[in-house]
Structure formats: structure tokens, C-alpha cells
Motif scaffolding. Sequence first.
Motif, short mmCIF file in Angstrom:
data_model
loop_
_atom_site.label_atom_id
_atom_site.label_comp_id
_atom_site.label_asym_id
_atom_site.label_seq_id
_atom_site.Cartn_x
_atom_site.Cartn_y
_atom_site.Cartn_z
N LEU A 469 -7.65 8.59 19.11
CA LEU A 469 -6.22 9.43 18.96
C LEU A 469 -6.19 10.64 19.88
N GLN A 470 -7.49 11.09 20.40
CA GLN A 470 -7.58 12.27 21.31
C GLN A 470 -7.52 11.93 22.71
N ASN A 471 -7.87 10.70 23.16
CA ASN A 471 -8.10 10.42 24.39
C ASN A 471 -7.10 9.53 25.08
N LEU A 472 -6.33 8.90 24.16
CA LEU A 472 -5.22 7.89 24.76
C LEU A 472 -3.83 8.34 24.50
N PRO A 473 -2.93 7.74 25.26
CA PRO A 473 -1.25 8.31 24.89
C PRO A 473 -0.75 7.27 23.68
N ILE A 474 -1.31 7.58 22.65
CA ILE A 474 -0.93 6.85 21.37
C ILE A 474 0.03 7.50 20.72
N SER A 475 1.28 6.88 20.30
CA SER A 475 2.20 7.85 19.44
C SER A 475 2.37 7.39 18.04
N LYS A 476 1.77 6.03 17.96
CA LYS A 476 1.83 5.57 16.41
C LYS A 476 0.36 4.76 15.94
N ILE A 477 0.15 4.77 14.57
CA ILE A 477 -0.86 4.18 14.17
C ILE A 477 -0.42 3.15 13.31
N LEU A 503 -3.78 12.55 8.13
CA LEU A 503 -4.48 12.89 9.87
C LEU A 503 -3.56 12.52 10.84
N GLY A 504 -2.60 11.34 10.61
CA GLY A 504 -1.66 10.90 11.66
C GLY A 504 -0.48 12.03 11.84
N LYS A 505 -0.28 12.57 10.51
CA LYS A 505 1.04 13.52 10.60
C LYS A 505 0.42 14.75 11.00
N LEU A 507 -1.47 15.07 13.50
CA LEU A 507 -1.54 15.02 14.97
C LEU A 507 -0.10 14.68 15.60
N GLY A 508 0.81 14.62 14.82
CA GLY A 508 2.20 14.36 15.22
C GLY A 508 2.44 12.83 15.36
N LEU A 509 1.63 11.76 14.72
CA LEU A 509 1.61 10.45 15.03
C LEU A 509 2.79 9.94 13.86
N TYR A 510 3.38 8.89 14.17
CA TYR A 510 4.19 8.09 13.44
C TYR A 510 3.27 7.14 12.77
N VAL A 511 3.15 7.02 11.14
CA VAL A 511 2.23 6.21 10.75
C VAL A 511 2.66 4.89 9.90
N VAL A 512 2.40 3.68 10.35
CA VAL A 512 2.98 2.43 9.83
C VAL A 512 1.80 1.87 8.90
N ALA A 513 2.25 1.26 7.78
CA ALA A 513 1.33 0.62 6.93
C ALA A 513 1.54 -0.84 6.94
N GLU A 514 0.51 -1.73 7.29
CA GLU A 514 0.76 -3.25 7.66
C GLU A 514 0.43 -4.05 6.31
N GLY A 515 0.93 -5.16 5.88
CA GLY A 515 0.30 -5.89 5.03
C GLY A 515 0.73 -5.76 3.73
N VAL A 516 1.92 -5.00 3.63
CA VAL A 516 2.63 -4.52 2.30
C VAL A 516 3.35 -5.66 1.73
N GLU A 517 2.91 -6.15 0.53
CA GLU A 517 3.22 -7.43 -0.05
C GLU A 517 4.03 -7.12 -1.27
N THR A 518 3.98 -5.93 -2.00
CA THR A 518 4.51 -5.73 -3.48
C THR A 518 5.45 -4.36 -3.46
N GLU A 519 6.13 -4.34 -4.53
CA GLU A 519 7.06 -3.12 -4.51
C GLU A 519 6.05 -2.01 -4.82
N GLY A 529 3.46 9.63 1.73
CA GLY A 529 4.21 9.94 3.04
C GLY A 529 4.18 9.21 4.30
N ILE A 530 4.16 7.85 4.02
CA ILE A 530 4.16 6.93 4.94
C ILE A 530 5.37 7.02 5.72
N ASP A 531 5.33 6.86 6.96
CA ASP A 531 6.77 6.67 7.88
C ASP A 531 7.34 5.40 7.91
N ALA A 532 6.60 4.19 7.87
CA ALA A 532 7.38 3.06 7.79
C ALA A 532 6.50 1.84 7.17
N ILE A 533 7.05 0.77 6.82
CA ILE A 533 6.28 -0.31 6.14
C ILE A 533 6.34 -1.70 6.63
#
Length: 550
Positions: A469-477, A503-505, A507-519, A529-533
Motif C-alpha cells: 500500500l505504501q509503494n504501489l499506486p493502489i486506490s482500493k483494497i 487501516l484502508g480508511k 490511508l484514504g483507500l476505498y475498501v471492498v469486501a469480497e465473498g459476502v453471501e448473507t444479509e 465502515g466497509i465501502d462496498a460489498i
Amino acid sequence: MKSESGQFMPELPDLLHNLEQFYMVIRTDAEGVIFYTNKKFLDISKWTPKRILGKTIWQMFPETDEGVEQAHLIWDTVNKGKTWSGATEKMGRTGESYHVNLIAIPFMNDEGELNSVTFLELDITQDVNIRNQLQQIAFIDFETGLMSRHKLEATVNEMIQEDKHFSFVHITIDHYYTLKDLHSHDSERVLIKSFSNRLKRFFQDNPIARIGISEFAVLTPFGDWYIQGFLGFLEQNPIYIDNNALPISVSGGIVRFPEDQQTYNHLIQAALTATKDVIEHGGGKIVSLTSESHRGLNRRATIDRKMLTALNEQSLQVVYQPQWDVASGQINMYEALVRWEDDELGIVMPEELISVAEENGLIHEIGAFVLRNAAQLAAEWAKSKQDIKISVNSSVREFSNARMPEKVHSILEATGCPSNRIQLEITERFAFQAEEEQSLVGQMNDLKEKGIDFALDDFGTGYGSFRFLQNLPISKIKIDKEFIGSLLTHNKTQQLVEGMIRLGKSLGLYVVAEGVETEEQMDLLISMGIDAIQGYHIGVPVTLEKIAVL
């Protein structure tokens, strides 16, 4: 006229005569009988006029099948009135060979028949010897004297071509790094050399290669029972370090040609898989492939074999999985995934397809195929004022081509897709290699400047995630689905996921959770505080025709 060596020399064209100071020169009649050589030739070849004049050109070539064949090829060419040029091996008076770049120039009479031939030769013996030495170094492991991985591949391919039946055996020293840490660097060399000597003693004249720090390969015609006897041989012949017997065990996999696999790549991959199976079950054995692993490898081999045809016939398909933005309550992105449905293979999922494509080199074509389809769709949405982006997975193999940014720009321009409508997802493996190779970072920065975002996929699964996250031009995790699966059942996982989001927040990163299967998973992530599902709870991957855009 007479030459400096006292031989009769018919007049030559001025050009050829002037070349004598640079070239070794031989002239023959129409039958290949030598009637002239210059001093440079005599000095290098060690022939004397008495021993070479009146002899045929054939005695100048090695008496091997290759030497005789090349001599005939040269003579057949000049006999047709054509010039021959190329590198060849020649024989000197003492029987030692030397190497030359040779030009054979025919001189024809008025009837179009061969009258004489002039041979101009440049001595390249030193260059050939240096090349052979470098090749020898490349083909031999300096530390053990065993074959290198390059030589192993050449040997296996030769045995396959000759249709020899053999077992390809992969052997690795168990817990090598633990053993290594217990002793000095000198002891490490003793360990590897002693182990290599035991391999040589047991397998004797069979080809043996060192293919890794503590990994070896053996090619043998013997069956499993003999190969497995190496385990007992090690017990009877222990390795001593500092006068202490070292408790050493090995794990290994056996694959047969042609029964199991038919190419070098498939043989070594199958043997590595068999070894991995052994290690996962405790190690200390050398076994053949399990039936399950055998089926898996056969499936990969079939995918490999049919992939190019599928690509050419456009049998591959791009599907899109939605990503839901918490703040807007809307789908703001789709991830483009490649899928292939085949009569023999069934559905080939993206992970399986990409893994094989990275091995066989088709990843570049498949990556371009997916990006082109994604860009066309994103361009349509941009024209209709729909604020939806598309994410495309990128392989480090694609970025190994320095022209990757240019290729991406070209596809976007051809489809009319704005750069800011495309996101590229990279894996931790990609990120790790990008840190090692600044050229990859440069390519990423180039694309970033043009408006393309980068997301780090499978976040948290590798030891270097935070450093990337420090060394590469990444805006989302994207938090890996492995953590989401146990989110509701393990308190520590909850704490870990919440920590990653914070941590993501920070650093100003947009944070996505993968593999969400239930309400329940979604509600808990939103409270953190997740940004996207993204996951089956939001939507499964669907074809373009089934996407419902509001």
C-alpha cells in the motif's frame, strides 16, 4: 603465378585476392580436389601443402554423420552453381577440430558446368569454445556437478523424441530451511553435496538434475519399488555434519512417460503435485500421483490443449459480477471475469483458466479479450450517462511486456472507452514482483496518470499486503473472501477485518469486501465502515444480456 607457399595459384578476381589477408582460402577443381590454399589456412589448420594438395575436400570435415551430411550439402549446393554460407566444423592435420564461418563460391564454365570452387573461411573457434563453456555452465549445477534445470529439460525432450519409457522423479529434502538454520553456511554446502553424492551412488548412471536449492529430479527406467528404495539407502548411509548424523528425510513424486504425461512441462508439474500431496500428508515418502491429482492434471492438460482453439473460435465468454456501493446504495462497478463452457470440460472457472493461461503464454491474448469486452460495455454506459465502472483482473505476465500500457491505451481508444471507467485488479503475487521490478511500477504509474485505478485483490492473504500500500499506486483494497467466510463465527476474524477496514480508511483507500453471501455478513461489514460489498448476496456473475442496469 606462385603463392608465398610456393604453390601454383591460378589468377583470382582482384576482390578474392584482396580478401586473402583476412580469410583462410581453399580452392578445388570440379571434383572437389584441392589445388590451392593460402598461408593463413595452413597456419590455422596445421595442414602442410604436401599433405593437403591433391586431396579431396571431404577429408577436411569430421567423419561423423553430421559432418558428412554437411559436406554433401555444401558440395550439392555449389554443384548447382549456388553459393553456400554458414558455420561449420573442420578437421586439422592433428585430428583436432576447429570452427569457421564458411563461404563456398562456385565458378562455372561457359556451358554452365562447375569449373572450380573457392572456399573463404573465418576462424571462429574461440567464439565457439566460449559459447560451449557458457552452455556447459548453464547446463551444470556448479555446486553439485549435477545437471541444471535447463539441461534436464533438454534431456527429457530428447528422451521423449526417442520414445523412451522412463519415470520422472521429483525429490525434495524435508524441512530443509530448518536444517539449514541449525548449521553454518559451510555445513549447508556439505549437506547439499553429500545428498547429491548419495543420489549419484543410488541412481548411478541415471540422469540427475538439481532444480532448486533443495530440489532434485531423476530420470530412470526403474519402477516405483526401486525408486522408493532410496529412502532406505539414506537411512543406511546417513549424512554427517560436524561428526553428527543428520536426521534427514525426503518427499518425492513419481510420474511416468508416456503413461501419465507426455510433455516436459506436464511431467514436472505432475511430479511437483505428487510431492506436494506427500508433504501435505506428513512427508517422508516417494509416491506416484494420486488418482485425484492425476485427474486434476489431466484436466489442466486438456484445458491447455484446447485453449487456443477456444480463443480463436471465440468460445470464451465474459461474465460480470456486481459490486454494491454502501454510500449510494447502488451498483457502482462490475468485475469482468472470463468463463469457458466446453462440451468435454464443462464450465472452466476463471481461476482455473487464468492459471493455465499464465503457464502456456496465452494470458496476453485472454487479457486483451476480456479488456476489449469490458471496455466496449463501459463505453456504452458512459454514453448513456450511467456512472458504472468495470474492473478487469490483470496478470503479472501481461505486465512483463513493456508495451502493456500502450496495449491498454490502444484498446480503450479503439472502443471509445474513457480511461476512468476501467479499474485493473492486481494480486499479491503481482504486487510482490512489482516491488522487485521498477519497470512494473513505472507501467502502473503510467496507467494511473491516464485515469485508470488499481485495486489490490485478496488483501490480507500475504505477508507483504501492508507494505504494498505504501509503494504501489493502489486506490482500493478488496478483503479476501477467506476472512468473510468466518466473519460471524470467529471474534478474532471480526477484529482483523475491522482493523483492515480502519487501516484502508486511514490511508484514504476505498475498501471492498469480497465473498459476502448473507444479509448478516453484509450488515456487520456496514457497521464496521466497509465501502462496498461484492459476493453472491449482491449478485452472481452474469452475462452481458442478463445485466439489469438502473
